[in-house]
Each structure stands twice: as structure tokens, then as C-alpha cells.
Design a protein around this motif. Sequence first.
Motif, PDB file in Angstrom:
ATOM      1  N   LEU A 336       0.627  -1.090  -0.034  1.00 26.72           N
ATOM      2  CA  LEU A 336       0.134   0.116   0.110  1.00 26.72           C
ATOM      3  C   LEU A 336       1.023   1.058  -0.232  1.00 26.72           C
ATOM      4  O   LEU A 336       0.482   1.997  -0.876  1.00 26.72           O
ATOM      5  CB  LEU A 336      -1.114   0.216   1.469  1.00 26.72           C
ATOM      6  CG  LEU A 336      -2.209  -1.442   1.641  1.00 26.72           C
ATOM      7  CD1 LEU A 336      -2.786  -0.883   2.834  1.00 26.72           C
ATOM      8  CD2 LEU A 336      -2.959  -0.711   0.086  1.00 26.72           C
ATOM      9  N   LEU A 341      -1.480   4.827  -1.300  1.00 33.94           N
ATOM     10  CA  LEU A 341      -2.443   4.260  -1.412  1.00 33.94           C
ATOM     11  C   LEU A 341      -3.249   4.027   0.110  1.00 33.94           C
ATOM     12  O   LEU A 341      -2.459   3.646   1.200  1.00 33.94           O
ATOM     13  CB  LEU A 341      -3.348   2.296  -2.256  1.00 33.94           C
ATOM     14  CG  LEU A 341      -3.393   2.339  -3.079  1.00 33.94           C
ATOM     15  CD1 LEU A 341      -3.349   1.134  -3.816  1.00 33.94           C
ATOM     16  CD2 LEU A 341      -4.792   3.142  -3.903  1.00 33.94           C
ATOM     17  N   VAL A 343      -4.844   3.601   3.643  1.00 32.61           N
ATOM     18  CA  VAL A 343      -6.204   2.266   4.051  1.00 32.61           C
ATOM     19  C   VAL A 343      -7.529   4.045   4.900  1.00 32.61           C
ATOM     20  O   VAL A 343      -6.777   4.015   5.824  1.00 32.61           O
ATOM     21  CB  VAL A 343      -5.621   1.608   5.000  1.00 32.61           C
ATOM     22  CG1 VAL A 343      -7.197   0.624   5.423  1.00 32.61           C
ATOM     23  CG2 VAL A 343      -4.497   0.796   4.111  1.00 32.61           C
ATOM     24  N   ILE A 357     -10.302   1.620   0.350  1.00 34.47           N
ATOM     25  CA  ILE A 357      -9.290   2.603  -0.760  1.00 34.47           C
ATOM     26  C   ILE A 357      -9.882   3.020  -1.427  1.00 34.47           C
ATOM     27  O   ILE A 357     -11.102   2.562  -1.509  1.00 34.47           O
ATOM     28  CB  ILE A 357      -8.152   1.605  -1.159  1.00 34.47           C
ATOM     29  CG1 ILE A 357      -8.512   0.823  -1.866  1.00 34.47           C
ATOM     30  CG2 ILE A 357      -6.765   0.954   0.378  1.00 34.47           C
ATOM     31  CD1 ILE A 357      -7.124  -0.291  -2.670  1.00 34.47           C
TER      32      ILE A 357
END
Length: 422
Positions: A336, A341, A343, A357
Amino acid sequence: MTKTLVYKFGGASVKDAPAVKNLAEIIRNRLRNNFVIVVSAMGKSTNQLEAILSLKLANQDFSQNSTILKGFHLAICSELFPEGHVIFPKVENYFIQLQHELNQPISKENYDEYYDRIIGFGELLSSRIVMEYLCLQNLLVLWQDARELICTDSDFRFARVDWGKTRKKCQAQLKPKLEQFPVLTQGFIGSDSKGRPTTLGREGSDFTAAILAASLDAGSVTIWKDVPGVLNADPKIFNDTTLFAELDYQQAAQMTFYGASVIHPKTIKPLANAGIPLFVKSFLHPDEAGTKIHSQAKADPLPTIILKKDQILVSLKVTDFTFIEEKHIHRVYEQLQALKLRVNMLQTSAISISIVIDSQLFKLEQLLSALKKDFEIRYNEGLELLTVLYPDMASFPQLLEGYQVYLEQSTRHTVQIVRRIN
């Protein structure tokens, strides 16, 4: 010496010619030295530039989109300026530069860097048009390229600020100008150590205002919105919203963390660290008080609803009959982080990890490719993440009526629901 004031105007406040005229009226009696104005791209210009990028990436013709975007800006100028004004060739020149950049090759591998080279044209155009209009109204302001001030790393699209270098540049370059004139600049954009354009994350103009305020030891920041201030829900989605007269930094930061769109999530921290108050006010009713965010405010446990759309639920199940351990979570977060990205929600069970996401171009397929050897993966797209802070459980069922629930999680003061309309 008088402390600097920072005003930030978002896309809705410069969306058309009447909006630009309204901006001028707001600052007419407020403008002075030690005054910074930060502006976003006009209206939905950033979305239009993203659409052009998508067409470019797909090897499709984007010339009509570019023509429409250029026409949009020139039409605004035609309403604001007399024929033959210097703004017209300046706008034309920006689109020549944009076309030159769009002629360069693009790929999935260089997309983020390419994105940052293209997307900032919205702010550059907007700031130049607004500056020239203010000067036409005898409101003299200096134009400043934010990329000369905001120093970042090379993490394109989500660049991290080099606070030391940025403060030095603001003190050396911006502060002397402010002692003589107000300054107008762009939100959202910066540059790395090699001078390459970077951006601070989508809707990052609020963050720019906070960066400049902290670097200049400003007296306050005011964000001008199309809402009365910070509300306990988005009035475009929910009825009977309530205005917060004031918020402390912690509660405001919590709201932005979960996705409250009224303020960019990175805005609060530098202001809180410096003790700089933040005002959120309506550009439609500029004399109303709005919301003040500062350290002396008392926490207000008013039920607050935050809705994030276009979410993806990814469920990762271990395949070797073991239970979820720290190493599994570390493996997921490692990927991630590599893909930038964030969370929005995390839930673990004995044998699986579920994450929520934001939907981003390419990112899901890259995440799946990186983790498919370690996990059995399932995902659902097109979902909504509903977060309720200090929930009123009596009225909570109404928020789920007509929706299918995919995931639910609650703590002492927070409930999160992943949902899709039936």
C-alpha cells in the motif's frame, strides 16, 4: 509588525466570471500588505485535465477536450476584461505550454510524474486570471509561482513537504514582497529538488495555505467555501445539517482523517503546531462568522456524518491454513505504501484482512498483482464508506435503509459502514 493573513479560495469560488467578481468584493476592504491569497483551479478544471490525461494514456484523441478547456477560460476572461487585455495572450501561452507537455510520451510507469507536469496548469491559469482582474479593479497584488516556494520530495502526486527548505524560501523570497504588496499564488503545486513540478494530493490547496501560514508565522488562515462553515454532514447529501461555531484542532483533524471534504486532511497539523487559527467561511455570505478552529474550543460531541464515495473493498485471505499475523499485515501495508494508497478502513479476522481504499487509476491491478502470491483476493468496487462520529444510534438505521452492508466496524465514538445501494 502586522502578522500575515492567508486567504484560500477553492474552485467553486472562482468557477466563473461572477465568482471572480465576488472574490474581488470579498477582499476589497480586507486587502493590505502581509496578505496572501491562494487560489485553486477554476471550477472543474482539474477534472477536465484528468480526463485529458486518461484519453492521452489510452492513445485517444484529446484535442476536443483541450479546446473546450481553453474556451472555458477564455470565455471567463471575455466577461472580466476589455478586448485586447494582456490576459488573452497569457492564457493562449499557457495552452501552448500545455500542448507541448501533452506531446510528450506517457506510460503507466511515468504516469504520476506526467500527471504533476500537466495538472498544475489549472492553478496557473486561475491564479493569473484572478491576479490580472484584481489589478484591473485597482486591487494591486503580486503574482507568485508557488513552485518557487513549496519544496517537496519526488513522490509525485502525493509529495511530502520539505518544511525547512520551504520556510527558508518563504522567509527569504515571499516575506520581503509581502511587506510591500499583497501576494497571490497557487494551491496544490510545488517542486522537487530538481525543479520538477509536484502536487500535494488531490484538493491540496487548503494544505498550501497552511504550509505558507506556518512558514510565515501567520496570524490566521481563512478558507472560503460554498457552505456556511464546517457542518456535521455534507448539505448536498444530507438534510438538517448543523454548523459548528468552533472546533478544536483535534476534532477537526479527526473529521478530515475520515474524509470530511470541507478541509484537506493535512491542513490541520501545521496550523495546530504553530497555534494558528483556521476560519472556514462562506464566500456567498462573507460577513457571517463561519467556523473557527483553534486550540481553545471545547469538544462538541455532535453526531457527524462523513461519506466517501468510489471506494474499493479488498479482502485478502491467507492460503496456507495459518492465522493472520503481524507479518501478513506488514506485507499488505508495504505494498500500500509503495503504491501510495491510504487505508480508509481496516478489519482483520482469524484468516483474512479487509481494507477499504479510494479508487485510483491502475492502483488496484498493481496491488492485486503484488499480493496474489500471498493471498486469495476478492474485491468489490463502486462502494461508499459511511463514517459516523459520536453516532446517535436511535437514528442510525435510517442511514442504512435501502443499502446493502458489506462491512461494519464500531468503536466507542465511531461507526463505519461499507455500503452499496440496493
